[in-house]
Design an enzyme around this catalytic site. Structure first.
Site, short mmCIF file in Angstrom:
data_model
loop_
_atom_site.label_atom_id
_atom_site.label_comp_id
_atom_site.label_asym_id
_atom_site.label_seq_id
_atom_site.Cartn_x
_atom_site.Cartn_y
_atom_site.Cartn_z
N LYS A 13 0.93 -1.07 0.03
CA LYS A 13 0.00 -0.04 -0.03
C LYS A 13 1.00 1.24 0.08
O LYS A 13 0.66 2.10 -0.65
CB LYS A 13 -0.93 0.03 1.39
CG LYS A 13 -1.98 -1.15 1.23
CD LYS A 13 -2.65 -1.20 2.61
CE LYS A 13 -2.00 -1.01 3.98
NZ LYS A 13 -1.15 -2.44 4.23
N ARG A 88 -9.61 0.76 8.71
CA ARG A 88 -9.26 -0.49 9.04
C ARG A 88 -10.31 -1.37 9.85
O ARG A 88 -10.07 -2.33 10.11
CB ARG A 88 -8.01 -0.68 9.89
CG ARG A 88 -6.80 -0.86 8.92
CD ARG A 88 -5.47 -0.49 10.09
NE ARG A 88 -4.28 -1.20 9.92
CZ ARG A 88 -3.35 -0.71 9.27
NH1 ARG A 88 -3.42 0.47 8.66
NH2 ARG A 88 -2.15 -1.56 9.10
N ARG A 127 11.53 -5.33 5.27
CA ARG A 127 11.46 -3.92 4.74
C ARG A 127 12.29 -3.00 5.64
O ARG A 127 12.63 -3.11 6.68
CB ARG A 127 9.69 -3.51 5.11
CG ARG A 127 9.44 -1.95 5.28
CD ARG A 127 8.00 -1.85 5.28
NE ARG A 127 7.24 -2.37 6.37
CZ ARG A 127 6.03 -2.55 6.28
NH1 ARG A 127 5.21 -2.00 5.32
NH2 ARG A 127 5.24 -2.83 7.27
N ARG A 161 11.24 -0.58 11.09
CA ARG A 161 9.91 -0.34 12.12
C ARG A 161 9.98 -1.20 13.21
O ARG A 161 10.43 -2.35 12.99
CB ARG A 161 8.75 -0.41 11.16
CG ARG A 161 8.47 0.84 10.44
CD ARG A 161 7.20 0.61 9.57
NE ARG A 161 6.08 -0.27 10.20
CZ ARG A 161 4.94 -0.44 9.44
NH1 ARG A 161 4.81 0.07 8.33
NH2 ARG A 161 3.90 -0.84 10.30
N ARG A 172 -0.49 -8.81 13.36
CA ARG A 172 -0.99 -7.96 12.73
C ARG A 172 -1.98 -8.53 11.29
O ARG A 172 -2.77 -7.98 11.19
CB ARG A 172 0.11 -7.14 11.70
CG ARG A 172 0.80 -6.09 12.97
CD ARG A 172 2.08 -5.71 12.69
NE ARG A 172 2.23 -5.04 11.44
CZ ARG A 172 3.48 -4.86 10.79
NH1 ARG A 172 4.39 -5.22 11.17
NH2 ARG A 172 3.41 -4.23 9.81
P1 ADP Z 1 1.50 -1.53 7.44
O1 ADP Z 1 2.14 -0.71 6.51
O2 ADP Z 1 1.96 -2.76 8.12
O3 ADP Z 1 -0.10 -2.17 7.04
P2 ADP Z 1 0.61 0.64 8.97
O4 ADP Z 1 1.97 1.45 9.14
O5 ADP Z 1 -0.40 1.25 8.33
O6 ADP Z 1 0.82 -0.93 8.98
O7 ADP Z 1 0.20 0.41 10.95
C1 ADP Z 1 0.92 0.02 11.81
C2 ADP Z 1 0.24 0.14 12.92
O8 ADP Z 1 -0.32 1.32 13.22
C3 ADP Z 1 -0.91 -1.01 12.89
O9 ADP Z 1 -0.37 -2.09 13.18
C4 ADP Z 1 -1.92 -0.40 13.99
O10 ADP Z 1 -1.38 -0.45 15.41
C5 ADP Z 1 -1.67 1.16 13.74
N1 ADP Z 1 -2.61 1.62 12.94
C6 ADP Z 1 -2.52 2.41 11.72
N2 ADP Z 1 -3.48 2.59 11.04
C7 ADP Z 1 -4.36 2.23 11.89
C8 ADP Z 1 -5.96 2.27 11.75
N3 ADP Z 1 -6.41 2.82 10.87
N4 ADP Z 1 -6.49 1.87 12.87
C9 ADP Z 1 -6.03 1.48 13.70
N5 ADP Z 1 -4.65 1.15 14.13
C10 ADP Z 1 -3.90 1.62 13.01
P1 ADP Z 2 2.10 -1.78 3.23
O1 ADP Z 2 2.35 -0.25 3.14
O2 ADP Z 2 1.09 -2.69 2.71
O3 ADP Z 2 2.29 -2.61 4.54
P2 ADP Z 2 4.70 -1.66 1.79
O4 ADP Z 2 4.36 -0.69 0.75
O5 ADP Z 2 5.57 -0.91 2.88
O6 ADP Z 2 3.48 -2.20 2.18
O7 ADP Z 2 5.69 -2.87 1.30
C1 ADP Z 2 6.24 -3.57 2.05
C2 ADP Z 2 7.60 -4.11 1.45
O8 ADP Z 2 7.30 -4.89 0.36
C3 ADP Z 2 8.54 -3.01 1.37
O9 ADP Z 2 9.66 -3.44 1.63
C4 ADP Z 2 8.35 -2.87 -0.07
O10 ADP Z 2 9.64 -2.29 -0.75
C5 ADP Z 2 8.14 -4.35 -0.76
N1 ADP Z 2 7.18 -4.31 -1.72
C6 ADP Z 2 6.16 -3.64 -2.14
N2 ADP Z 2 5.67 -3.83 -3.24
C7 ADP Z 2 6.22 -4.98 -3.89
C8 ADP Z 2 6.18 -5.71 -5.07
N3 ADP Z 2 5.07 -5.60 -5.67
N4 ADP Z 2 7.00 -6.75 -5.21
C9 ADP Z 2 8.07 -6.83 -4.31
N5 ADP Z 2 8.44 -5.93 -3.12
C10 ADP Z 2 7.23 -5.15 -2.91
#
Ligand code: ADP
Ligand code: ADP
Ligand code: ZN
Length: 218
Positions: A13, A88, A127, A161, A172
């Protein structure tokens, strides 16, 4: 353009949001990034959410809704925005509806990115992120073009992170399956909804999204 990016942790995302942000000149609103900034700054919100985030659970809805509601008032959101990691839960989706209707605006598309569970774990544990511009990288899948130097800003410092550990990933993913996946049918019925296969290369996934948004099909 007003978009939601939905998908489990590690689906890509943030990566896709950053590309869309550049393409359309609209901000990426990442609740995860906003929360991490509060934790780093040591604000009262940051203190409240730190341990919840480290455990992999979701932060309470009312805190998140306030965060987004304030952010949507900023002038850079006037021409659109990309919601990354929000909503979410069902309660967050309902609150977002209310916020949008209060402002007389609506969403253009909800994009749901799907990725195999094993790939999610690999993506999360590998990541890392540029400290100065926030662009995401991956140890094996998406390294900077020049070793140790950010492609986007030339920065040389990176961070991982606190919650990107194998121990937290399952919590998660469970939070996603139990609390977030149930909002997908709601958006599928409601308006324009795009399900994208996130297993392809980053540029391929981007093309799938952009082609759909711009009304092209392959
Ligand atoms: P990821 O990129 O792995 O999907 P995020 O960076 O979006 O994770 O979120 C990291 C953490 O922040 C989540 O595990 C949760 O604890 C909190 N968080 C982020 N967005 C939300 C949301 N919309 N509602 C509740 N908790 C959230
Ligand atoms: P999210 O925001 O959904 O948690 P991220 O965008 O941070 O996910 O992506 C998670 C990890 O996977 C990062 O290290 C990113 O560089 C890698 N990544 C994202 N998209 C792809 C893809 N299409 N193929 C391979 N690696 C990817
Ligand atoms: Zn950078």
């Amino acid at each position: 353009m007003r978009l939601i990016l939905l998908g489990p942790p590690g689906a890509g995302k943030g990566t896709q949001a950053q590309l869309l942000m550049k393409r359309y000149g609209i901000p990426q609103l990442s609740t995860g990034d906003m929360l991490r900034a509060s934790v780093k700054a040591g604000t009262s919100l940051g203190v409240e959410v730190k341990s919840i985030m480290e455990s992999g659970a979701l932060v309470p809805d009312d805190l998140i809704v306030r965060l987004i509601s304030d952010r949507l008032c900023d002038s850079d959101c006037l021409n659109g925005f990309i919601l990354d990691g929000f909503p979410r839960t069902e309660a967050q989706a309902t609150s977002l509806d209310q916020m949008l209707s209060d402002r007389g605006i609506s969403l253009d598309c909800v994009v749901s990115i799907t990725v195999d569970q094993r790939a999610l774990v690999d993506r999360i544990v590998g990541r890392f992120t540029c400290k100065s511009c926030g662009i995401g990288y991956h140890e094996t899948l998406n390294r900077p073009r020049v070793e140790g130097v950010c492609d986007a800003c030339g920065g040389k410092e990176f961070f991982r992170r606190d919650d990107d550990k194998a121990e937290t990933v399952m919590a998660r993913l469970t939070a996603y399956i139990q609390q977030t996946a149930p909002i997908i049918p709601y958006y599928k019925e409601k308006g324009r909804f795009l399900e994208v296969n996130g297993m392809g290369e980053i540029e391929v996934v981007q093309e799938l999204i952009v082609n759909d948004l711009e009304g092209r099909s392959k």
